[in-house]
Enzyme design. Structure first.
Site, PDB file in Angstrom:
ATOM      1  N   PHE A  27       0.871  -1.180   0.000  1.00 39.78           N
ATOM      2  CA  PHE A  27       0.000   0.000   0.000  1.00 39.78           C
ATOM      3  C   PHE A  27       0.904   1.225   0.000  1.00 39.78           C
ATOM      4  O   PHE A  27       0.762   2.136   0.796  1.00 39.78           O
ATOM      5  CB  PHE A  27      -0.885  -0.060   1.258  1.00 39.78           C
ATOM      6  CG  PHE A  27      -2.176   0.720   1.139  1.00 39.78           C
ATOM      7  CD1 PHE A  27      -3.054   0.515   0.091  1.00 39.78           C
ATOM      8  CD2 PHE A  27      -2.518   1.648   2.115  1.00 39.78           C
ATOM      9  CE1 PHE A  27      -4.244   1.228   0.001  1.00 39.78           C
ATOM     10  CE2 PHE A  27      -3.700   2.373   2.041  1.00 39.78           C
ATOM     11  CZ  PHE A  27      -4.564   2.153   0.978  1.00 39.78           C
ATOM     12  N   THR A 115       4.172  -5.010  -3.787  1.00 40.04           N
ATOM     13  CA  THR A 115       5.324  -4.769  -2.895  1.00 40.04           C
ATOM     14  C   THR A 115       6.483  -4.252  -3.741  1.00 40.04           C
ATOM     15  O   THR A 115       6.457  -4.278  -4.976  1.00 40.04           O
ATOM     16  CB  THR A 115       5.735  -6.048  -2.148  1.00 40.04           C
ATOM     17  OG1 THR A 115       6.185  -7.018  -3.089  1.00 40.04           O
ATOM     18  CG2 THR A 115       4.586  -6.606  -1.327  1.00 40.04           C
ATOM     19  N   LYS A 144       7.416  -6.247 -11.473  1.00 39.74           N
ATOM     20  CA  LYS A 144       7.968  -7.039 -12.589  1.00 39.74           C
ATOM     21  C   LYS A 144       8.886  -8.153 -12.125  1.00 39.74           C
ATOM     22  O   LYS A 144       9.228  -9.048 -12.903  1.00 39.74           O
ATOM     23  CB  LYS A 144       8.703  -6.134 -13.583  1.00 39.74           C
ATOM     24  CG  LYS A 144       9.768  -5.256 -12.972  1.00 39.74           C
ATOM     25  CD  LYS A 144       9.732  -3.875 -13.601  1.00 39.74           C
ATOM     26  CE  LYS A 144      10.278  -2.813 -12.679  1.00 39.74           C
ATOM     27  NZ  LYS A 144       9.243  -2.017 -12.055  1.00 39.74           N
ATOM     28  N   GLU A 168       0.006  -6.009 -16.510  1.00 41.17           N
ATOM     29  CA  GLU A 168       0.207  -4.912 -17.468  1.00 41.17           C
ATOM     30  C   GLU A 168       1.118  -3.836 -16.891  1.00 41.17           C
ATOM     31  O   GLU A 168       1.921  -3.233 -17.601  1.00 41.17           O
ATOM     32  CB  GLU A 168      -1.149  -4.311 -17.883  1.00 41.17           C
ATOM     33  CG  GLU A 168      -1.065  -3.301 -18.998  1.00 41.17           C
ATOM     34  CD  GLU A 168      -0.440  -3.863 -20.271  1.00 41.17           C
ATOM     35  OE1 GLU A 168      -1.100  -4.648 -20.945  1.00 41.17           O
ATOM     36  OE2 GLU A 168       0.723  -3.512 -20.575  1.00 41.17           O
ATOM     37  N   VAL A 171       5.514  -3.075 -17.033  1.00 43.00           N
ATOM     38  CA  VAL A 171       6.312  -2.275 -17.986  1.00 43.00           C
ATOM     39  C   VAL A 171       5.432  -1.144 -18.493  1.00 43.00           C
ATOM     40  O   VAL A 171       4.312  -1.388 -18.970  1.00 43.00           O
ATOM     41  CB  VAL A 171       6.789  -3.149 -19.173  1.00 43.00           C
ATOM     42  CG1 VAL A 171       7.521  -2.293 -20.206  1.00 43.00           C
ATOM     43  CG2 VAL A 171       7.693  -4.282 -18.699  1.00 43.00           C
ATOM     44  N   GLY A 225       7.218   9.921  -6.670  1.00 42.94           N
ATOM     45  CA  GLY A 225       6.805   8.523  -6.438  1.00 42.94           C
ATOM     46  C   GLY A 225       7.122   7.601  -7.597  1.00 42.94           C
ATOM     47  O   GLY A 225       6.646   6.466  -7.635  1.00 42.94           O
ATOM     48  N   GLU A 228      12.184   3.769  -7.828  1.00 43.85           N
ATOM     49  CA  GLU A 228      12.054   2.552  -7.037  1.00 43.85           C
ATOM     50  C   GLU A 228      12.406   2.878  -5.595  1.00 43.85           C
ATOM     51  O   GLU A 228      13.033   3.901  -5.300  1.00 43.85           O
ATOM     52  CB  GLU A 228      12.998   1.459  -7.570  1.00 43.85           C
ATOM     53  CG  GLU A 228      12.541   0.823  -8.869  1.00 43.85           C
ATOM     54  CD  GLU A 228      11.179   0.121  -8.745  1.00 43.85           C
ATOM     55  OE1 GLU A 228      10.837  -0.364  -7.642  1.00 43.85           O
ATOM     56  OE2 GLU A 228      10.447   0.074  -9.748  1.00 43.85           O
ATOM     57  N   ASP A 239      16.561  -1.903 -12.955  1.00 43.62           N
ATOM     58  CA  ASP A 239      15.122  -1.838 -13.254  1.00 43.62           C
ATOM     59  C   ASP A 239      14.886  -2.096 -14.750  1.00 43.62           C
ATOM     60  O   ASP A 239      14.000  -2.866 -15.124  1.00 43.62           O
ATOM     61  CB  ASP A 239      14.575  -0.461 -12.846  1.00 43.62           C
ATOM     62  CG  ASP A 239      13.110  -0.302 -13.214  1.00 43.62           C
ATOM     63  OD1 ASP A 239      12.263  -0.840 -12.488  1.00 43.62           O
ATOM     64  OD2 ASP A 239      12.816   0.344 -14.233  1.00 43.62           O
ATOM     65  N   LYS A 243      12.880  -5.134 -16.543  1.00 47.87           N
ATOM     66  CA  LYS A 243      11.809  -4.892 -17.531  1.00 47.87           C
ATOM     67  C   LYS A 243      12.136  -5.593 -18.853  1.00 47.87           C
ATOM     68  O   LYS A 243      11.244  -6.167 -19.497  1.00 47.87           O
ATOM     69  CB  LYS A 243      11.641  -3.389 -17.774  1.00 47.87           C
ATOM     70  CG  LYS A 243      10.884  -2.720 -16.629  1.00 47.87           C
ATOM     71  CD  LYS A 243      10.756  -1.242 -16.847  1.00 47.87           C
ATOM     72  CE  LYS A 243       9.877  -0.632 -15.762  1.00 47.87           C
ATOM     73  NZ  LYS A 243      10.258   0.724 -15.390  1.00 47.87           N
TER      74      LYS A 243
HETATM   75  N1  LIG Z   1       5.844   3.806  -8.488  1.00 50.45           N
HETATM   76  C1  LIG Z   1       5.609   3.616  -9.772  1.00 50.45           C
HETATM   77  O1  LIG Z   1       5.423   4.572 -10.534  1.00 50.45           O
HETATM   78  C2  LIG Z   1       5.537   2.217 -10.332  1.00 50.45           C
HETATM   79  C3  LIG Z   1       5.202   2.036 -11.682  1.00 50.45           C
HETATM   80  C4  LIG Z   1       5.065   0.754 -12.207  1.00 50.45           C
HETATM   81  C5  LIG Z   1       5.334  -0.336 -11.400  1.00 50.45           C
HETATM   82  N2  LIG Z   1       5.705  -0.143 -10.097  1.00 50.45           N
HETATM   83  C6  LIG Z   1       5.940  -1.332  -9.258  1.00 50.45           C
HETATM   84  O2  LIG Z   1       4.857  -1.436  -8.345  1.00 50.45           O
HETATM   85  C7  LIG Z   1       5.323  -1.961  -7.096  1.00 50.45           C
HETATM   86  C8  LIG Z   1       4.938  -0.982  -5.989  1.00 50.45           C
HETATM   87  O3  LIG Z   1       5.551   0.257  -6.245  1.00 50.45           O
HETATM   88  P1  LIG Z   1       5.392   1.477  -5.220  1.00 50.45           P
HETATM   89  O4  LIG Z   1       5.989   2.651  -5.894  1.00 50.45           O
HETATM   90  O5  LIG Z   1       4.008   1.526  -4.719  1.00 50.45           O
HETATM   91  O6  LIG Z   1       6.355   0.977  -4.054  1.00 50.45           O
HETATM   92  P2  LIG Z   1       6.453   1.574  -2.577  1.00 50.45           P
HETATM   93  O7  LIG Z   1       5.912   2.952  -2.532  1.00 50.45           O
HETATM   94  O8  LIG Z   1       7.854   1.324  -2.136  1.00 50.45           O
HETATM   95  O9  LIG Z   1       5.443   0.655  -1.731  1.00 50.45           O
HETATM   96  C9  LIG Z   1       5.692  -0.712  -1.526  1.00 50.45           C
HETATM   97  C10 LIG Z   1       4.615  -1.241  -0.612  1.00 50.45           C
HETATM   98  O10 LIG Z   1       4.871  -2.629  -0.404  1.00 50.45           O
HETATM   99  C11 LIG Z   1       4.978  -2.889   0.997  1.00 50.45           C
HETATM  100  N3  LIG Z   1       5.959  -3.946   1.159  1.00 50.45           N
HETATM  101  C12 LIG Z   1       7.235  -3.970   0.733  1.00 50.45           C
HETATM  102  N4  LIG Z   1       7.793  -5.148   1.038  1.00 50.45           N
HETATM  103  C13 LIG Z   1       6.863  -5.873   1.679  1.00 50.45           C
HETATM  104  C14 LIG Z   1       6.822  -7.163   2.247  1.00 50.45           C
HETATM  105  N5  LIG Z   1       7.886  -7.944   2.227  1.00 50.45           N
HETATM  106  N6  LIG Z   1       5.680  -7.590   2.829  1.00 50.45           N
HETATM  107  C15 LIG Z   1       4.579  -6.799   2.862  1.00 50.45           C
HETATM  108  N7  LIG Z   1       4.550  -5.551   2.333  1.00 50.45           N
HETATM  109  C16 LIG Z   1       5.674  -5.107   1.747  1.00 50.45           C
HETATM  110  C17 LIG Z   1       5.402  -1.592   1.621  1.00 50.45           C
HETATM  111  O11 LIG Z   1       5.029  -1.602   2.989  1.00 50.45           O
HETATM  112  P3  LIG Z   1       5.314  -0.297   3.946  1.00 50.45           P
HETATM  113  O12 LIG Z   1       4.358   0.741   3.462  1.00 50.45           O
HETATM  114  O13 LIG Z   1       4.964  -0.787   5.279  1.00 50.45           O
HETATM  115  O14 LIG Z   1       6.751   0.023   3.725  1.00 50.45           O
HETATM  116  C18 LIG Z   1       4.611  -0.599   0.786  1.00 50.45           C
HETATM  117  O15 LIG Z   1       3.292  -0.524   1.251  1.00 50.45           O
HETATM  118  C19 LIG Z   1       6.834  -2.148  -7.239  1.00 50.45           C
HETATM  119  O16 LIG Z   1       7.096  -3.486  -7.514  1.00 50.45           O
HETATM  120  C20 LIG Z   1       7.207  -1.268  -8.436  1.00 50.45           C
HETATM  121  O17 LIG Z   1       8.308  -1.779  -9.154  1.00 50.45           O
HETATM  122  C21 LIG Z   1       5.788   1.094  -9.541  1.00 50.45           C
END
Ligand SMILES: NC(=O)c1ccc[n+]([C@@H]2O[C@H](COP(=O)([O-])OP(=O)(O)OC[C@H]3O[C@@H](n4cnc5c(N)ncnc54)[C@H](OP(=O)(O)O)[C@@H]3O)[C@@H](O)[C@H]2O)c1
Length: 372
Positions: A27, A115, A144, A168, A171, A225, A228, A239, A243
């Protein structure tokens, strides 16, 4: 049809027709943007598709977890996590000692895995996906890691349990890449690809062209945001390598792992080099390429000088991907100003796909043993 109908078990907490019960693991930026979407802009789109989503679980690493089969109040979940608080007081049910316990018990139809990316092993996300698919949950993810590290195994598992595994957002956020190929290019083979797929690197290089320092530009990407959790994964090319493997494995039938990718990042690139390229009508961008060499498929990541005007000479956090196909020549997709809302849309789009698959096959939602 009657046999398929008989397989659907009646849930104890009554589900309304067209309702999909969703568990969010993670989250952070994307998970919260998705939750905000559900509270606002997605409402109309959901209503027009006669689709109802009920979020029955949210789990994090340090903010605790909450499960409520009747549906969680997302406004409260957002307020708690954004204030640095804990979700535990919203939880109704047996204690949840770990994320894995959450996956194994949450009364959902679909696990949305969000996560953080682990670019070296794809864990613990791969374990989460295995556990979800093994108990008959559909999976939607923007992570990914599992697709790059364990695609064929997870796909087999999904098939065995008659579940969907949709990704989806792995990437180019919600920009159709996997859906484009699977739905719109029947019979086409993907021969290769090239793309600028890491928004943080493209943002940093754009800002360096404008005179900003690498450190300041990384901070901007973090504030938006899009970086990574550890931005070194972006700048060192990990990254992009993950991808590249995701694209090669899904679209080209490869089994390439990120460690096998020849990879050079942008960490050592000097501002003078970036600016001198611009003066010569070129841009330095971190490019990922996938190609077939006989029966082998190779993925490479390296900074390249791209002529201005080339589709890969992206600006800011834009991303671009060119696919080489046998029947359609080269085609490209472009994402303008990639941001977390676009990443969150990928989740919405995969859930909508899931809903339409359920409707098309008439098999409804999967029968997870604990999901009653
Ligand atoms: N940000 C982007 O623009 C974007 C775009 C495309 C894909 N993604 C992918 O989407 C995923 C999430 O990205 P994000 O930006 O939302 O990441 P983020 O802001 O770092 O959030 C990660 C979330 O996962 C939780 N988490 C991490 N490790 C965990 C574990 N072992 N057990 C349970 N919860 C865990 C974290 O908990 P806490 O809150 O307690 O730390 C946090 O709520 C990633 O894999 C990323 O590569 C992100």
């Amino acid at each position: 049809v009657s046999v398929k109908r008989a397989e659907i078990r009646a849930p104890a907490v009554r589900r309304r027709r067209g309702e999909l019960r969703v568990a969010l693991l993670g989250f952070g930026h994307v998970g919260r943007a998705f939750a905000r979407g559900l509270l606002g802009p997605y409402r109309e789109a959901l209503a027009s598709r006669k689709l109802r989503l009920r979020v029955v679980g949210v789990a994090t690493r340090v903010h605790g977890a909450a499960v409520d089969a009747r549906g969680l109040d997302l406004t409260q979940c957002l307020a708690r996590v954004e204030a640095g608080g804990c979700l535990a007081s919203l939880h109704r049910g047996a204690p949840l000692p770990s994320a894995l316990a959450f996956v194994r018990s949450v009364p959902a139809d679909v696990l949305v895995e969000l996560t953080s990316l682990d670019p070296l092993r794809g864990e613990p996300a791969t374990t989460h996906l295995r556990a979800a698919l093994s108990r008959g949950l559909h999976v939607v993810t923007a992570n990914k890691g599992p697709v790059a590290f364990a695609w064929s195994e997870l796909k087999r598992l999904a098939r065995r349990h008659r579940c969907e595994l949709l990704h989806e957002g792995a990437v180019m956020d919600g920009t159709p890449v996997f859906n484009l190929v699977s739905r719109c290019l029947p019979g086409c083979r993907i021969l290769g690809f090239r793309g600028t797929l890491n928004s943080t690197s493209s943002h940093v290089l754009t800002r360096m062209e404008e005179g900003a320092s690498l450190e300041a530009a990384v901070r901007e990407a973090q504030a938006a945001g899009i970086a990574e959790a550890d931005p070194r994964a972006d700048l060192s090319g990990w990254d992009s390598a993950v991808k590249g493997c995701t694209l090669a494995n899904v679209l080209m039938g490869a089994t390439v792992r990120p460690r096998e990718v020849r990879r050079r990042g942008i960490v050592r690139i000097q501002p003078e080099t970036v600016r001198s390229a611009i003066e010569r009508g070129r841009r330095i961008r971190l490019v990922v390429r996938g190609s077939r060499l006989g029966r082998r498929i190779r993925v490479r990541v390296a900074p390249e000088e791209i002529p201005l005007g080339d589709p890969l000479s992206t600006r800011g956090s834009d991303a671009a991907l060119i696919l080489q196909t046998d029947l359609m020549g080269e085609i490209g997709v472009y994402e303008r100003g990639g941001n977390v809302e676009q990443a969150a849309y990928a989740i919405f789009s995969d859930l909508a796909t899931l809903a339409s698959l359920g409707a098309i096959t008439g098999r409804g939602w999967p029968r997870s043993r604990e999901a009653t």
